[in-house]
Every structure is written in C-alpha cells, then in structure tokens.
Design a protein around this motif. Structure first.
Motif, PDB file in Angstrom:
ATOM      1  N   ARG A 105       0.759  -1.175   0.034  1.00 36.56           N
ATOM      2  CA  ARG A 105      -0.148   0.097  -0.029  1.00 36.56           C
ATOM      3  C   ARG A 105       0.946   1.325  -0.197  1.00 36.56           C
ATOM      4  O   ARG A 105       1.905   1.307   0.607  1.00 36.56           O
ATOM      5  CB  ARG A 105      -1.043   0.060   1.026  1.00 36.56           C
ATOM      6  CG  ARG A 105      -2.137  -0.956   0.911  1.00 36.56           C
ATOM      7  CD  ARG A 105      -2.990  -1.058   2.291  1.00 36.56           C
ATOM      8  NE  ARG A 105      -4.076  -2.027   1.732  1.00 36.56           N
ATOM      9  CZ  ARG A 105      -5.420  -1.955   1.775  1.00 36.56           C
ATOM     10  NH1 ARG A 105      -5.848  -0.237   1.913  1.00 36.56           N
ATOM     11  NH2 ARG A 105      -6.270  -2.745   1.387  1.00 36.56           N
TER      12      ARG A 105
ATOM     13  N   LEU B 100      -9.524   6.440  -0.390  1.00 32.56           N
ATOM     14  CA  LEU B 100      -8.801   5.297  -0.112  1.00 32.56           C
ATOM     15  C   LEU B 100      -9.449   4.032  -0.644  1.00 32.56           C
ATOM     16  O   LEU B 100     -10.508   3.905  -1.056  1.00 32.56           O
ATOM     17  CB  LEU B 100      -9.170   4.836   1.772  1.00 32.56           C
ATOM     18  CG  LEU B 100      -8.872   6.153   2.619  1.00 32.56           C
ATOM     19  CD1 LEU B 100      -9.253   5.661   4.148  1.00 32.56           C
ATOM     20  CD2 LEU B 100      -7.332   6.524   2.490  1.00 32.56           C
ATOM     21  N   GLU B 101      -8.448   3.065  -0.970  1.00 30.14           N
ATOM     22  CA  GLU B 101      -8.606   1.947  -1.480  1.00 30.14           C
ATOM     23  C   GLU B 101      -8.429   1.979  -3.191  1.00 30.14           C
ATOM     24  O   GLU B 101      -8.669   1.173  -3.653  1.00 30.14           O
ATOM     25  CB  GLU B 101      -9.902   1.471  -1.168  1.00 30.14           C
ATOM     26  CG  GLU B 101      -9.929   0.876   0.165  1.00 30.14           C
ATOM     27  CD  GLU B 101      -9.074  -0.147   0.659  1.00 30.14           C
ATOM     28  OE1 GLU B 101      -8.403  -1.008  -0.152  1.00 30.14           O
ATOM     29  OE2 GLU B 101      -8.496  -0.201   1.827  1.00 30.14           O
TER      30      GLU B 101
ATOM     31  N   ASP C 151      -3.740   3.817   0.948  1.00 26.83           N
ATOM     32  CA  ASP C 151      -4.268   4.246   2.303  1.00 26.83           C
ATOM     33  C   ASP C 151      -3.552   5.304   2.907  1.00 26.83           C
ATOM     34  O   ASP C 151      -2.888   5.943   2.343  1.00 26.83           O
ATOM     35  CB  ASP C 151      -3.944   2.888   2.951  1.00 26.83           C
ATOM     36  CG  ASP C 151      -5.013   2.593   4.012  1.00 26.83           C
ATOM     37  OD1 ASP C 151      -5.529   3.422   4.927  1.00 26.83           O
ATOM     38  OD2 ASP C 151      -5.049   1.426   4.288  1.00 26.83           O
TER      39      ASP C 151
END
Length: 389
Positions: A195, A344-345, A363
């Motif tokens: 991430r 996010l994601e 993230d």
C-alpha cells in the motif's frame, strides 16, 4: 501481454531484470534476477543492491551466475499483491536498498503550471479551476519548446516578473537550476503490491507516475524502473517549505517492480522515448487514465543526473532518481471544480511496455504497516547471513 505476467516487460525473456524479494524464513531481502520464468537468487554476487550496481560488467556477471531458483515469477507477483508487505510471506520489495532516493520536480511544462496554480491557490483545490484559467491566459499552456536557462527563458521570466506572476516553480521549471530534492530515506521505498500512503490530514493529493533511474556512485546510469512520487498538493501548495511533509511519509514512495539494466536493447535513448501510463480505479467507480510522455520532458535525464551528483555532491551508495511527471490531475472527482484527489482503496497502476507495471493500493500513512526494516536492520541481516554466523 508477455509469456510470464502482465506486470513484467513485454520482452521479459530478453532483458536483464534485477530486484529484491523478501525471504520470510531468513527475515530479510534477497537479490534476484528473472530467468526462464523463475526468480533466481543472485545474492552471492554482492551483499546489497547498491553494491551490485557498481560492477561495470554487471549484465555478464548476472548471465554467468549459477541457477538458484526461488519461486516462479508469476507466483511472486501475485503473492506480492496479496501480501501488502507482510513479513511472513514472500513478496517483492522496492529494488533499491542503500541508495539515496532523490526526485526532480517541475521537469514538464504542464506539471509546472499546476505547481504554480497550487501555490497561487495556497493549497485550496476549490480555487484551482479559476486560477488555472487566469495563469494560462497570462503565460500559455505550452512551454515545452522553451529551453530552461536559455535567453528566451530569461526574457519570459522578466515579463512574468513585470506582470507580478513569477513563481518559485517557474524558477526551477525554466531557470538554469533543476529542482532536485530528497524524496524519502534509503530503505523506505515500497514495492509492487504494498500500500502507498497519504498523510491523513491531506484532502488534495495525487499519484505521480515517473521513470526512475538507477545511478551508481560514479554517476553512471545503470538502468531504469517505475515509481510513484506520491504528492500532497494541499500541503505543498500552502508552502514550498512543507515539501518534506508533502513528499516523505510512511509508504509515500513506491518503486518497481524490477530495475531493467541498460544493454544493447535498452539504454538512455530508450528512456527518453518512454510513454508511462497511469490508471487509477476507485471503489466509487471512478476511473482516471493518463499518459506521461518522456519526449516532452524539459530537461534531459542525463542533465538531471549531472545536477544531482558531481564535485559538489557525492553519493557513495549511488542513488535512485525520479525524473518528474507530465501528469497534472485536473479531472473532477467529488465536486465540480475541485479536481482530482485520492480516495482510500484506490488502485494505482503505473506502466510502460519496456519496464512492466507498478501496482499499489492507497491508504493513509498512519494505517499502513510501519516502516521497520531500515539500514541498521539490513546490516544485522547481512551479518546473520555470513557463513558460520
């Protein structure tokens, strides 16, 4: 698509790819090369990736290294996406280790204009659309033919100063000196599948898809890879003195998947001709795609290397150099006129056929696995790996 995996170069069977992989049993990195669909351990050639790049005959040494298969390339790439940096599993790391991680900013005309807009907006994305129209009406939107530091550039600077729209970003964009800054610390970059981090306080941010040069201690470019110079537009827009906070956070630098070494089929001219694509896909259905063409860069890659290392500054472990990006995100995502920002994601894919693809999910930096394996941990690991240790 190639015979091994879409994350590898299309001609993955005919080039020198080197990188690093995490060994969950030894709890440390191994140096690897791609050979016949397998990752082979070449750690016997050098203790670190930075030391490996010091060999003038590196492609020959790698070709002559004995087979030492670890696992299938396709299995490793898929595992890396699932592992997200989990030390209990095999996964790719950023290919660099002890090298300094440097980056060049404002090397493309369109991104230069966006930096001017960030500065004028003071980090407020809601003001960007109006300012974009104002700034481009004054200086235009195509400065790609302007040679930085030239007489023509100096004349434009004088005009802009007179109009009271001169900017520190224009200074490094068309002036004689390039912007070269420290992106993140040695050993802090993340690789494929890990991430990438956005500071939790940021509300306006974006990926920056870039070509990254692997440079040895003598200033010789040994190869290239892909990178994501994650950027906080609201933080840098408030003040350029906040560049460190805007650029250097946990997992805010991604590099990989492998370094492709220069050889007869891939060299600095190949880098100058690369087209790097960016694909961002969000869980909200948002999709952004863009292209950064290296042939539109304002400063030659070798000039950027020369401005980084010389008699004025040495890098005994070499350095990784981000070359900047053409990509300047203006596509609205949440509200009209607010431009692009990450959710996010988001899944970010940075790719080019000759270097493969770097894929990471977004993230916040405080929720991502903390960075713990630094230079000291690497030295301790190398001591443990010595025969008889």
């Amino acid at each position: 698509m190639n015979e091994f995996h879409p994350f590898l170069p299309q001609d993955a069977g005919n080039n020198n790819l080197i990188g690093r992989i995490w060994d969950p049993d030894a709890q440390g990195p191994r140096l690897v090369t791609v050979r016949d669909g397998m990752l082979h351990d070449i750690s016997a050639l050098a203790p670190t990736f930075s030391a490996l790049l010091e060999f003038d005959d590196l492609p020959t040494r790698i070709a002559q290294a004995p087979d030492a298969p670890l696992l299938a390339v396709s299995d490793c790439l898929e595992a890396s996406l699932d592992a997200e940096g989990d030390p209990a599993t095999w996964h790719l790391l950023a290919p660099c280790d002890l090298q300094a991680i440097k980056a060049c900013g404002v090397t493309f005309a369109s991104s230069m204009l966006e930096r001017v807009i960030e500065e004028q907006a003071r980090g407020d994305s809601q003001k960007a659309a109006t300012l974009r129209e104002t700034v481009t009406s004054l200086i235009g939107d195509d400065l790609s033919r302007l040679t930085p530091g030239s007489a023509e550039a100096e004349a434009l600077k004088a005009k802009l100063v007179e109009l009271d729209v001169w900017s520190q970003y224009l200074e490094v964009g068309i002036g004689p000196d390039a912007e070269v800054f420290t992106k993140s610390q040695p050993m802090s970059a993340v690789g494929l599948g890990h991430r990438v981090g956005i500071h939790p306080a940021s509300k306006w941010n974006n990926p920056e898809p870039e070509v990254v040069l692997a440079v040895d201690s003598r200033g010789q470019v040994r190869g290239a890879t892909l990178g994501n110079d994650v950027n906080l537009r609201d933080v840098e827009g408030r003040s350029a003195l906040l560049l460190g906070k805007a650029k250097d956070n946990n997992a805010s630098c991604a590099i990989g998947p492998f370094v492709r070494l220069f050889d007869d089929d891939f060299d600095i001219d190949s880098v100058r001709a690369l087209e790097v694509t960016l694909d961002v896909r969000g869980e909200d259905g948002f999709h952004l795609d863009a292209v950064s063409s290296m042939n539109q860069i304002s400063r030659d890659p070798l000039d950027l290397v020369g401005q980084t290392l010389g008699t004025h500054h040495q890098y005994p472990d070499g350095f990784m150099l981000f070359l900047g990006t053409l990509f300047a995100p203006t596509q609205d995502r949440d509200t009209q006129g607010s431009g692009f920002t990450h959710h996010l994601e988001d899944v970010v894919t940075i790719a080019t056929p000759t270097l493969g693809a770097l894929v990471n999910r977004v993230d916040t930096s405080d929720r991502i696995r903390p960075w713990q394996f630094g230079s000291g941990a690497l030295l301790n690991y190398l001591v443990r790996q010595r025969p008889g240790a």
